[in-house]
Motif scaffolding. Structure first.
Motif, PDB file in Angstrom:
ATOM      1  N   TYR A 530       0.836  -1.198   0.000  1.00  0.00           N
ATOM      2  CA  TYR A 530       0.000   0.000   0.000  1.00  0.00           C
ATOM      3  C   TYR A 530       0.879   1.260   0.000  1.00  0.00           C
ATOM      4  O   TYR A 530       1.907   1.306   0.665  1.00  0.00           O
ATOM      5  CB  TYR A 530      -0.922   0.027   1.231  1.00  0.00           C
ATOM      6  CG  TYR A 530      -1.888  -1.117   1.266  1.00  0.00           C
ATOM      7  CD1 TYR A 530      -3.064  -1.081   0.523  1.00  0.00           C
ATOM      8  CD2 TYR A 530      -1.631  -2.256   2.032  1.00  0.00           C
ATOM      9  CE1 TYR A 530      -3.960  -2.138   0.551  1.00  0.00           C
ATOM     10  CE2 TYR A 530      -2.518  -3.319   2.063  1.00  0.00           C
ATOM     11  CZ  TYR A 530      -3.692  -3.253   1.317  1.00  0.00           C
ATOM     12  OH  TYR A 530      -4.564  -4.282   1.344  1.00  0.00           O
ATOM     13  N   VAL A 531       0.456   2.265  -0.730  1.00  0.00           N
ATOM     14  CA  VAL A 531       1.169   3.544  -0.775  1.00  0.00           C
ATOM     15  C   VAL A 531       0.489   4.509   0.193  1.00  0.00           C
ATOM     16  O   VAL A 531      -0.728   4.697   0.149  1.00  0.00           O
ATOM     17  CB  VAL A 531       1.154   4.138  -2.206  1.00  0.00           C
ATOM     18  CG1 VAL A 531       1.862   5.481  -2.218  1.00  0.00           C
ATOM     19  CG2 VAL A 531       1.809   3.188  -3.182  1.00  0.00           C
ATOM     20  N   GLY A 539      13.055  10.980  -4.512  1.00  0.00           N
ATOM     21  CA  GLY A 539      13.313   9.644  -5.031  1.00  0.00           C
ATOM     22  C   GLY A 539      12.855   8.522  -4.124  1.00  0.00           C
ATOM     23  O   GLY A 539      13.178   7.361  -4.380  1.00  0.00           O
ATOM     24  N   TRP A 540      12.074   8.812  -3.059  1.00  0.00           N
ATOM     25  CA  TRP A 540      11.617   7.779  -2.114  1.00  0.00           C
ATOM     26  C   TRP A 540      10.099   7.824  -1.997  1.00  0.00           C
ATOM     27  O   TRP A 540       9.502   8.908  -1.985  1.00  0.00           O
ATOM     28  CB  TRP A 540      12.249   7.977  -0.732  1.00  0.00           C
ATOM     29  CG  TRP A 540      13.730   7.752  -0.736  1.00  0.00           C
ATOM     30  CD1 TRP A 540      14.691   8.667  -1.017  1.00  0.00           C
ATOM     31  CD2 TRP A 540      14.404   6.529  -0.471  1.00  0.00           C
ATOM     32  NE1 TRP A 540      15.930   8.101  -0.943  1.00  0.00           N
ATOM     33  CE2 TRP A 540      15.796   6.777  -0.589  1.00  0.00           C
ATOM     34  CE3 TRP A 540      13.980   5.247  -0.129  1.00  0.00           C
ATOM     35  CZ2 TRP A 540      16.744   5.799  -0.393  1.00  0.00           C
ATOM     36  CZ3 TRP A 540      14.929   4.271   0.082  1.00  0.00           C
ATOM     37  CH2 TRP A 540      16.304   4.546  -0.048  1.00  0.00           C
ATOM     38  N   THR A 541       9.476   6.656  -1.902  1.00  0.00           N
ATOM     39  CA  THR A 541       8.032   6.532  -1.723  1.00  0.00           C
ATOM     40  C   THR A 541       7.763   5.770  -0.428  1.00  0.00           C
ATOM     41  O   THR A 541       8.410   4.758  -0.153  1.00  0.00           O
ATOM     42  CB  THR A 541       7.395   5.783  -2.911  1.00  0.00           C
ATOM     43  OG1 THR A 541       7.630   6.520  -4.107  1.00  0.00           O
ATOM     44  CG2 THR A 541       5.893   5.629  -2.713  1.00  0.00           C
ATOM     45  N   TYR A 552      10.194   3.472   3.745  1.00  0.00           N
ATOM     46  CA  TYR A 552      10.459   4.060   2.436  1.00  0.00           C
ATOM     47  C   TYR A 552      11.198   3.064   1.553  1.00  0.00           C
ATOM     48  O   TYR A 552      12.018   2.273   2.027  1.00  0.00           O
ATOM     49  CB  TYR A 552      11.303   5.326   2.584  1.00  0.00           C
ATOM     50  CG  TYR A 552      10.563   6.484   3.213  1.00  0.00           C
ATOM     51  CD1 TYR A 552       9.842   7.362   2.421  1.00  0.00           C
ATOM     52  CD2 TYR A 552      10.591   6.701   4.594  1.00  0.00           C
ATOM     53  CE1 TYR A 552       9.151   8.424   2.987  1.00  0.00           C
ATOM     54  CE2 TYR A 552       9.903   7.751   5.170  1.00  0.00           C
ATOM     55  CZ  TYR A 552       9.193   8.631   4.359  1.00  0.00           C
ATOM     56  OH  TYR A 552       8.539   9.670   4.904  1.00  0.00           O
ATOM     57  N   VAL A 553      10.873   3.125   0.262  1.00  0.00           N
ATOM     58  CA  VAL A 553      11.592   2.355  -0.761  1.00  0.00           C
ATOM     59  C   VAL A 553      11.904   3.300  -1.916  1.00  0.00           C
ATOM     60  O   VAL A 553      11.210   4.302  -2.108  1.00  0.00           O
ATOM     61  CB  VAL A 553      10.761   1.162  -1.271  1.00  0.00           C
ATOM     62  CG1 VAL A 553      10.516   0.166  -0.172  1.00  0.00           C
ATOM     63  CG2 VAL A 553       9.451   1.637  -1.872  1.00  0.00           C
ATOM     64  N   SER A 556      11.975   4.200  -7.951  1.00  0.00           N
ATOM     65  CA  SER A 556      12.250   3.469  -9.197  1.00  0.00           C
ATOM     66  C   SER A 556      12.106   1.964  -9.028  1.00  0.00           C
ATOM     67  O   SER A 556      12.093   1.236 -10.011  1.00  0.00           O
ATOM     68  CB  SER A 556      13.663   3.796  -9.693  1.00  0.00           C
ATOM     69  OG  SER A 556      14.633   3.446  -8.705  1.00  0.00           O
ATOM     70  N   TYR A 557      11.981   1.487  -7.755  1.00  0.00           N
ATOM     71  CA  TYR A 557      11.861   0.049  -7.510  1.00  0.00           C
ATOM     72  C   TYR A 557      10.409  -0.416  -7.516  1.00  0.00           C
ATOM     73  O   TYR A 557      10.160  -1.619  -7.426  1.00  0.00           O
ATOM     74  CB  TYR A 557      12.478  -0.312  -6.155  1.00  0.00           C
ATOM     75  CG  TYR A 557      13.975  -0.544  -6.220  1.00  0.00           C
ATOM     76  CD1 TYR A 557      14.825   0.456  -6.709  1.00  0.00           C
ATOM     77  CD2 TYR A 557      14.548  -1.743  -5.817  1.00  0.00           C
ATOM     78  CE1 TYR A 557      16.192   0.249  -6.770  1.00  0.00           C
ATOM     79  CE2 TYR A 557      15.922  -1.950  -5.874  1.00  0.00           C
ATOM     80  CZ  TYR A 557      16.741  -0.948  -6.353  1.00  0.00           C
ATOM     81  OH  TYR A 557      18.086  -1.142  -6.426  1.00  0.00           O
ATOM     82  N   VAL A 558       9.446   0.506  -7.588  1.00  0.00           N
ATOM     83  CA  VAL A 558       8.045   0.118  -7.501  1.00  0.00           C
ATOM     84  C   VAL A 558       7.269   0.776  -8.627  1.00  0.00           C
ATOM     85  O   VAL A 558       7.661   1.806  -9.164  1.00  0.00           O
ATOM     86  CB  VAL A 558       7.427   0.526  -6.140  1.00  0.00           C
ATOM     87  CG1 VAL A 558       8.063  -0.236  -5.003  1.00  0.00           C
ATOM     88  CG2 VAL A 558       7.550   2.030  -5.907  1.00  0.00           C
ATOM     89  N   GLU A 559       6.150   0.141  -8.983  1.00  0.00           N
ATOM     90  CA  GLU A 559       5.195   0.699  -9.941  1.00  0.00           C
ATOM     91  C   GLU A 559       3.946   1.087  -9.158  1.00  0.00           C
ATOM     92  O   GLU A 559       3.286   0.233  -8.570  1.00  0.00           O
ATOM     93  CB  GLU A 559       4.856  -0.334 -11.013  1.00  0.00           C
ATOM     94  CG  GLU A 559       3.943   0.220 -12.098  1.00  0.00           C
ATOM     95  CD  GLU A 559       3.703  -0.797 -13.213  1.00  0.00           C
ATOM     96  OE1 GLU A 559       2.982  -0.464 -14.155  1.00  0.00           O
ATOM     97  OE2 GLU A 559       4.253  -1.914 -13.117  1.00  0.00           O
TER      98      GLU A 559
END
Length: 573
Positions: A530-531, A539-541, A552-553, A556-559
């Motif tokens: 979940y976002v 650059g972190w979500t 945080y990840v 660019s590692y997640v869609e």
């Protein structure tokens, strides 16, 4: 004197004969303008067809974009909606519209190849042929004009020689009549007159020959060369007219060829509409939202004329009334929940979905087990592939180092073991819901975060206040008649802690990320999470796996699939 009179008549006759010759240059000019107009018409038609093909392409593109716009997005809630016959019919309509657009692309392609391309080449050939014909016509006209100029020159020379001969004759006659002139001078004048007469005769013969040649050339010009050229131009123009007519037939035929396919697309749309089953869709809604709870029984009459405890309906879903324990009363904050064992929807909910009704919980658990099994199979496929690669490296060391894949194989083994433990955990909960297990283990209680022993009495005491809302969810009603008290427990603390950030969408891990720094979280490739906070430009979500795991990840590692309608935490039915 008789010679001069006959020459003058001959000269006048030739003049009248020559004046009859009139060049046909004006006709060539008219034909040149007309044939150029014909080519302009052909080029105008080519432009018309070209613009039609562009319109067809644009229309096809818009239809495809429209179909794509309303296609269900992968890994979204929309995919679940397409289990209904009405939405499946709409999906079939979108697919047929895509094929419908393809037929308009076929129209454009065929018109381009069969009309625009062919006519463009034909126009180039037509221009070359037209140029050749008019070149031949101008060449013939110039040849005739050259012959005319030669005739005019021969005529002037003959005329000049005749005048010179006439003057020489007159001078001889004057000298011959003069008695004072010597005989030698008279002889000289006679010889000069004879010479001039001879030159006039030669000029006459040359002029006559030139005139005959011109008349012959003129006859060939007007009766042979020019008619042939005009005939070729006429045939060229007729071919142009036939060609544009054939192109117009092709224009209609291209459209006619796709009509059966377009009709088939429309028939499929009609067939999809007729396949809609309202009964089936209603049954799917029932299966999706049925809770599995038994309806509550009648509420007993309570006689307040005598001091007695308030009774609770025997038909309550709780069965803790007969366990011999005294019923605690709620004190402090009145919870007044519809189903007392279901906590408020906060965050992503408990891991074992214990906040859902039995039937919904069973479906969620089964779905989770299926997802975990797919993840296990994916990891096993990767492990098998790496094992084969390692075997190849062992047999052929020059292709790679076999030890280089050992670390990855160990990681895959650990991942598979973790996933299997997860499957066992969820299968245990699923067995409990389906009645295969008599009771939940203490470990399962701790994992779900809900301790039934702490709220069993609350379930019994609030059973008389429960009722279902129209949409199948569960609401809370506060009891205004009595205030029941219960000791403070961990269950109450769950409602008093700070409200977590709401989910604003979901995301899929594209790569495995090992979160080793503080504030980060580890994710596995293909994992759905979940976002709760978008990328702020660093650059972190920020994501959440469950209530206790978030961090945080790298973006660019997640869609990310953002839910535009998200207004709060994700809830469960």
């Amino acid at each position: 004197m008789m010679f001069l009179q006959s020459f003058s008549w001959f000269l006048a006759t030739l003049s009248r004969s020559i004046s009859v010759c009139t060049p046909s240059q004006d006709q060539f000019d008219n034909l040149e303008k007309h044939t150029q107009w014909g080519i302009d018409v052909l080029e105008k038609y080519i432009k018309f067809v070209k613009e039609r093909t562009e319109i067809e392409l644009s229309y096809a593109k818009q239809l495809r974009n429209l179909s794509k716009k309303y296609q269900p997005k992968k890994n979204s809630k929309e995919e679940e909606e397409y289990r209904y016959t009405s939405t499946r019919a709409f999906l079939a309509t979108l697919n047929e519209m895509n094929d419908y657009a393809g037929q308009h692309e076929v129209i454009s392609e065929n018109m381009t190849s069969l009309i625009t391309g062919e006519l463009t080449r034909y126009v180039q050939e037509l221009k070359q042929e037209r140029k050749s014909h008019f070149h031949d016509g101008r060449k013939a006209q110039q040849h005739l004009e050259t012959c005319w100029k030669q005739l005019e020159a021969s005529k002037r020379r003959f005329e000049r020689d005749c005048k010179e001969a006439d003057r020489a004759q007159q001078y001889f006659e004057k000298m011959d009549a003069d008695i004072n002139v010597t005989k030698a001078d008279v002889e000289k004048a006679r010889q000069q007159a004879q010479l001039r007469h001879q030159m006039a005769e030669e000029s006459k013969a040359e002029y006559s020959s030139t005139l005959q040649k011109f008349n012959s050339e003129q006859h060939d010009h007007y009766y042979t060369h020019i008619p042939n050229i005009f005939q070729k131009i006429q045939e060229m123009e007729e071919r142009r007219i036939v060609r544009i007519g054939e192109s117009m037939k092709t224009f209609a035929e291209v459209d006619r060829q796709v009509i059966p396919i377009i009709g088939k697309c429309l028939d499929e749309i009609t067939k999809a509409a007729e396949s809609i089953d309202h009964k089936n869709d209603s049954q799917l809604v029932i299966e999706a939202f049925k809770s599995g709870f038994e309806p509550p029984g009648d509420v007993e009459f309570e006689d307040f004329t005598q001091p007695m405890k308030r009774t609770v309906s025997e038909s309550s879903l709780s069965n803790s009334r007969g366990d011999g324990k005294s019923e605690p009363k709620f004190g402090g904050k009145s919870k007044g929940k519809l189903w007392p064992f279901i906590k408020k929807n906060k965050g992503a909910g408990p891991e074992d979905f214990s906040n859902l009704p039995p039937e919904q919980r069973r479906k969620k658990l089964q779905q989770k087990v299926d997802e975990l099994n797919k993840d296990i199979q994916k990891e096993m496929d990767q492990r098998d592939a790496l094992t084969k690669m390692k075997d190849v490296y062992i047999k052929n060391p020059q292709m790679g180092d076999a030890a280089s894949v050992d670390h990855r194989l160990a990681e895959l083994g650990q991942n598979i073991e973790k996933l299997r433990l997860e499957v066992q955990k969820f299968e245990g909960w699923l067995a409990e819901v389906e009645g295969r297990l008599p009771m939940r283990t203490e470990q399962a209680r701790r994992q779900s975060g809900l301790y039934e022993a702490q709220n069993t009495s609350a379930v019994n005491s609030c059973a008389q206040d429960r009722e279902s809302s129209p949409d199948g969810s569960y609401t809370e009603e506060q009891s205004q008649e009595t205030e029941m008290k219960v000791p403070a427990t961990d269950f109450d603390d769950e409602f008093d802690d700070e409200e977590p950030l709401p989910t604003i969408g979901t995301c899929k891990a594209l790569y495995t990320f090992e979160g080793q720094n503080e504030g980060t979280i580890s994710v596995a490739e293909g994992e759905m999470l979940y976002v709760i906070e978008e990328d702020k430009g660093d650059g972190w979500t920020r994501i959440r796996r469950n209530e206790d795991e978030e961090g945080y990840v790298p973006t660019s590692y997640v869609e990310v699939y953002l839910d535009k309608n998200a207004k709060g935490a994700m809830t469960y039915i």
